[in-house]
Write an enzyme that holds these catalytic residues in place. Structure first.
Site, PDB file in Angstrom:
ATOM      1  CD  GLU A 294      -1.391  -0.846   3.533  1.00  0.00           C
ATOM      2  OE1 GLU A 294      -2.519  -1.223   3.198  1.00  0.00           O
ATOM      3  OE2 GLU A 294      -1.029  -0.726   4.709  1.00  0.00           O
ATOM      4  N   PRO A 295       1.451   1.573  -1.147  1.00  0.00           N
ATOM      5  CG  PRO A 295       2.071   1.707  -3.389  1.00  0.00           C
ATOM      6  CD  PRO A 295       1.404   0.800  -2.402  1.00  0.00           C
ATOM      7  N   GLY A 296       1.890   5.095  -0.673  1.00  0.00           N
ATOM      8  CA  GLY A 296       1.226   6.392  -0.780  1.00  0.00           C
ATOM      9  C   GLY A 296       2.193   7.376  -1.417  1.00  0.00           C
ATOM     10  NE  ARG A 297       7.134   9.390   2.093  1.00  0.00           N
ATOM     11  CZ  ARG A 297       6.932  10.234   3.103  1.00  0.00           C
ATOM     12  NH1 ARG A 297       7.038  11.521   2.917  1.00  0.00           N
ATOM     13  NH2 ARG A 297       6.627   9.788   4.312  1.00  0.00           N
ATOM     14  NE  ARG A 334       6.216  15.047   4.441  1.00  0.00           N
ATOM     15  CZ  ARG A 334       7.470  14.835   4.166  1.00  0.00           C
ATOM     16  NH1 ARG A 334       8.123  15.667   3.355  1.00  0.00           N
ATOM     17  NH2 ARG A 334       8.116  13.804   4.658  1.00  0.00           N
ATOM     18  CE1 TYR A 338       6.303  13.879  10.387  1.00  0.00           C
ATOM     19  CE2 TYR A 338       5.919  14.891   8.252  1.00  0.00           C
ATOM     20  CZ  TYR A 338       5.464  14.162   9.325  1.00  0.00           C
ATOM     21  OH  TYR A 338       4.182  13.701   9.331  1.00  0.00           O
ATOM     22  CB  CYS A 365       1.805  34.604  13.198  1.00  0.00           C
ATOM     23  SG  CYS A 365       2.433  35.703  14.428  1.00  0.00           S
ATOM     24  CD  GLU A 366       4.529  28.446  14.847  1.00  0.00           C
ATOM     25  OE1 GLU A 366       3.373  28.810  15.087  1.00  0.00           O
ATOM     26  OE2 GLU A 366       5.246  27.872  15.660  1.00  0.00           O
ATOM     27  CE1 TYR A 394       0.872  10.564   4.231  1.00  0.00           C
ATOM     28  CE2 TYR A 394       2.921  10.300   3.014  1.00  0.00           C
ATOM     29  CZ  TYR A 394       1.814   9.749   3.623  1.00  0.00           C
ATOM     30  OH  TYR A 394       1.632   8.392   3.616  1.00  0.00           O
TER      31      TYR A 394
HETATM   32  N1  LLP Z   1       0.103   1.854   5.096  1.00  0.00           N
HETATM   33  C1  LLP Z   1       0.023   2.258   6.366  1.00  0.00           C
HETATM   34  C2  LLP Z   1      -0.608   1.393   7.343  1.00  0.00           C
HETATM   35  C3  LLP Z   1       0.541   3.491   6.740  1.00  0.00           C
HETATM   36  O1  LLP Z   1       0.464   3.860   8.005  1.00  0.00           O
HETATM   37  C4  LLP Z   1       1.130   4.327   5.765  1.00  0.00           C
HETATM   38  C5  LLP Z   1       1.649   5.643   6.131  1.00  0.00           C
HETATM   39  C6  LLP Z   1       1.180   3.878   4.438  1.00  0.00           C
HETATM   40  C7  LLP Z   1       0.656   2.629   4.132  1.00  0.00           C
HETATM   41  C8  LLP Z   1       1.778   4.681   3.326  1.00  0.00           C
HETATM   42  O2  LLP Z   1       3.103   5.017   3.544  1.00  0.00           O
HETATM   43  P1  LLP Z   1       3.912   5.742   2.360  1.00  0.00           P
HETATM   44  O3  LLP Z   1       4.011   4.768   1.223  1.00  0.00           O
HETATM   45  O4  LLP Z   1       3.158   6.950   1.988  1.00  0.00           O
HETATM   46  O5  LLP Z   1       5.220   6.063   2.959  1.00  0.00           O
HETATM   47  N2  LLP Z   1       2.865  12.421   7.305  1.00  0.00           N
HETATM   48  C9  LLP Z   1       4.116  11.729   7.150  1.00  0.00           C
HETATM   49  C10 LLP Z   1       3.919  10.334   6.645  1.00  0.00           C
HETATM   50  C11 LLP Z   1       3.042   9.501   7.556  1.00  0.00           C
HETATM   51  C12 LLP Z   1       2.840   8.131   7.004  1.00  0.00           C
HETATM   52  C13 LLP Z   1       1.778   7.428   7.754  1.00  0.00           C
HETATM   53  N3  LLP Z   1       1.498   6.133   7.292  1.00  0.00           N
HETATM   54  C14 LLP Z   1       5.007  12.527   6.196  1.00  0.00           C
HETATM   55  O6  LLP Z   1       4.588  13.568   5.744  1.00  0.00           O
HETATM   56  O7  LLP Z   1       6.125  12.125   5.924  1.00  0.00           O
END
Ligand code: LLP
Length: 436
Positions: A294-297, A334, A338, A365-366, A394
């Site tokens: 399950e890729p997001g980024r 971000r 981070y 204002c930060e 994100y």
């Molecule tokens: N699956 C689960 C259960 C997750 O918790 C996450 C991300 C993903 C998949 C997707 O991960 P990715 O492929 O996107 O790395 N806000 C943070 C990232 C938090 C990620 C949370 N979980 C940032 O901006 O770096």
């Protein structure tokens, strides 16, 4: 700045496909989230085409927390992959898109009763149970909503496990250490009792396990270790006569933001990843129906960019050279959260021998509202266009209205034209829930 996808340079100006950044500002204003839709689709296909096996079904889910709105869900659905959600809001959004809700995997360490009710009522495909309390909660919801008058229904579920793998990433986005708030440790004394409970449930159909070791992870071996640890654990589970049909290994594949990042080549990695799973399953005499990631980024980040106008510059008494943009930590938290790094360029003057080192600061204002510290750019003049790259993941999804700043518009640009995916917020939007 590295130019991903369909970004290109003509006459020293940045274009996305045939559209110059000046054209986009004239027509859509700044700050503006820009998504390269063709590149997004291409990236989805790269995952789909390389994460394949002859031995079992493979599934790629888009981790919608990275970027979600109805338009994005429609693109994902159109490309034929499934999706994960972690809240009622994400499930609701997806349910309003073309995506079949049966393709949703519902995650979260603390799913509220009303979120579980929404998921069960809408027919969400799979719910990934995080902890013991959630078993009771979900059974109760299924019994109340689906099993009155003696009806039989079992909600399909996976159990989130914590395999205790150190993913070597930022602490805030690491999820698999022993004290993580997510999932149940494979080392817990009662872990098999809990699995048996789910497996024997009258209201739940146990499919298998889920794990996710963290985000922005660059070491292939971390993912391979995760897979092997999970497969070892599957062996132990099957030795207790509980069949594991699905293994979901999560997302977290690292991407390029700056030259400090060295992502692996995606296609090759995905093929090796499947092979490691195939071989290790075989070695352990195990067969599964489905292997899931399950890729997001890594699906969306390099496909999105944020366009700003440099409203002014300012040299401080201490010697710091600021560029003030019309956006802020409101649209990209971000760096403040981070210490995340980005690349940027002056979009209307990509190359110039007249360069200076700048800090790009937002309008909040930060003091921490800095988008990029100390970046070399062509000398910035008022009204220049600043493009920050790889903001697809994100950024919009973590955007806020701090200081009552309105959130930017988001457009999707493809070979077929430009579509607004999210309208620019107005002052009316800002007060719409205030009670007079
Ligand atoms: N699956 C689960 C259960 C997750 O918790 C996450 C991300 C993903 C998949 C997707 O991960 P990715 O492929 O996107 O790395 N806000 C943070 C990232 C938090 C990620 C949370 N979980 C940032 O901006 O770096």
């Amino acid at each position: 700045m590295r130019l991903f996808g369909n970004l290109n340079i003509k006459d020293n100006e940045v274009f996305l496909g045939p559209y110059s950044m000046s054209y986009l500002r004239e027509n859509y204003k700044t700050p503006l989230y820009i998504v390269d839709e063709d590149f997004f689709r291409e990236t989805i296909r790269k995952f789909r085409d390389n994460f394949v096996s002859d031995n079992f079904e493979t599934k790629v889910l888009y981790a919608s927390k990275a970027l979600l709105n109805i338009y994005t869900a429609n693109v994902v659905s159109d490309e034929g992959i499934a999706i994960d959600a972690v809240s009622g809001g994400e499930i609701y959004t997806i349910s309003k898109s073309n995506m079949d809700v049966g393709n949703i995997y519902f995650h979260g360490n603390n799913k509220l009763v009303e979120e579980l009710e929404l998921a069960v009522n809408l027919g969400v495909g799979k719910i990934v149970i995080d902890n013991e309390a959630e078993i009771d909660r979900l059974e109760d919801v299924v019994r109340r909503l689906k099993c009155d008058d003696g009806n039989k229904f079992k909600q399909r579920v996976l159990l989130r496990l914590n395999p205790g793998i150190d993913a070597h990433t930022h602490e805030y986005i690491s999820t698999s250490k022993n004290d993580s708030k997510f999932g149940l440790s494979i080392f817990s004394n009662d872990i098999f009792d809990i699995i048996s409970r789910i497996n024997d449930s009258e209201y739940l159909e146990f499919l298998g396990f889920h794990a996710h070791i963290g985000s922005q992870v660059f070491r292939e071996e971390s993912f391979f270790d995760e897979a092997k640890t999970m497969i070892d654990f599957m062996r132990k589970t099957e030795d207790r006569s509980i069949k594991v049909r699905e293994l979901n290994l999560g997302g977290g594949f690292g991407i390029y933001y700056t030259e400090e990042d060295e992502p692996f080549e995606l296609g090759g990695f995905l093929r090796r990843y499947v092979k490691v799973c195939e071989d290790y399953l075989k070695e352990n005499d195990l067969e599964i129906d489905t292997l899931t990631i399950e890729p997001g980024r890594s699906l969306i980040s390099n496909c999105g960019h944020t366009l700003y106008t440099a409203s002014s510059t300012k040299k401080t008494y201490g010697g710091k050279n600021f560029v003030f943009i019309d956006g802020s930590m409101n649209d990209n938290i971000r760096p403040a959260l981070y210490g995340a790094k980005y690349e940027a360029c002056v979009a209307n003057r990509f190359d110039s021998s007249d360069e200076e080192v700048y800090t790009i600061a937002g309008k909040c204002c930060e003091s921490g509202d800095i988008i990029i510290k100390d970046i070399k750019l062509p000398r910035v003049e008022d009204d220049d266009l600043i493009l920050v790259g790889s903001t697809g993941a994100y950024n919009y999804s973590m955007a806020s209205n701090y200081n009552r700043v309105a959130r930017p518009e988001m457009i999707f640009v493809s070979k077929d034209g430009i579509n607004v995916a999210v309208k620019r917020e107005t002052y009316e939007d800002i007060i719409k829930n205030d009670v007079f």
